[in-house]
Design a protein around this motif. Structure first.
Motif: not given
Length: 234
Positions: A132-159
């Motif tokens: 995700t947007f490799p030039e943006e340091a924010y998206f390299r944070e482990a906490r942020v990547q976990k948030l992205l992954a969990d939200i996308l996972f829940v959305y995928a399971k719901l749909h």
């Protein structure tokens, strides 16, 4: 919280207390209208997570409408998260049925069975999240990547009929960044805009916005339906 009050006052002043003008100044390209405050709040209004028609009313009216809506969305996500994001190891401590709780169990009722079934989906999501947007340091944070992954996972399971599709992470990423950067530490007696931006619910709020956005973008991810042309009789 004082900074949030100032940003709220500035937003109301520049948008002339009008929902119509709020839209106009947001999408204006003039420099004088650039950098409006409270980006994540404005996105909530445009996506319909919060009712935009209350913008311009007295603060108490906004508080009653928006805080209730935010609490409802957060509660809904919490239920979904508990349903889909399962930690079988923690459940083992609560369930004495060792046959069912065996990590190698093939019993479809076992949380371990579902956990293993979900790993392919998790892996697919994380492959995109990691890029995700490799030039943006924010998206390299482990906490942020976990948030992205969990939200996308829940959305995928719901749909489940749609699941996760490539590119969804790029729609979610700016939403999460805006919500996270606007978030504030909040207590129960905080100013109502602070309650909307409560840091404890960054994940919940980003999911609510992403879910609304996906209702708009859904046609991009749905396979087109083709109908066979009718053959003319010879």
């Amino acid at each position: 919280m004082e900074a949030v009050r100032k940003e709220w006052s500035e937003l109301k002043r520049r948008a002339l207390m009008s929902p119509v003008h709020l839209r106009a100044v947001t999408f204006s390209t003039t420099q004088s209208e650039a950098k409006l405050p409270l980006l994540s709040l404005r996105w909530r209004l445009y996506l319909g997570v919060l009712a935009i028609e209350h913008f311009g009313e007295e603060d108490e009216e906004c508080r009653r409408a928006w805080v209730v809506s935010a609490e409802k969305e957060r509660s809904n996500y919490e239920v979904l998260r508990r349903q889909f994001v399962v930690n079988p190891g923690a459940l083992c401590e609560e369930d004495a049925d060792w046959k069912r709780m065996n990590p190698l169990s093939l019993d479809e009722d076992s949380p371990w069975f579902q956990y293993h079934q979900d790993q392919e989906l998790r892996t697919t999501i994380m492959q995109d999240v990691a890029r995700t947007f490799p030039e943006e340091a924010y998206f390299r944070e482990a906490r942020v990547q976990k948030l992205l992954a969990d939200i996308l996972f829940v959305y995928a399971k719901l749909h489940s009929s749609l699941q996760y599709r490539q590119g969804m992470h790029e729609l979610l990423a700016p939403i999460l960044m805006a919500v996270d950067r606007d978030s504030v530490v909040c207590d129960g007696d905080a100013f109502f805009v602070g309650q909307i931006l409560d840091r404890r619910f960054v994940e919940h709020d980003a999911f609510a916005m992403f879910d609304k956005l996906m209702r708009i973008c859904l046609p991009w991810y749905q396979a087109p339906s083709f109908t066979s042309p009718r053959l003319k009789p010879v």
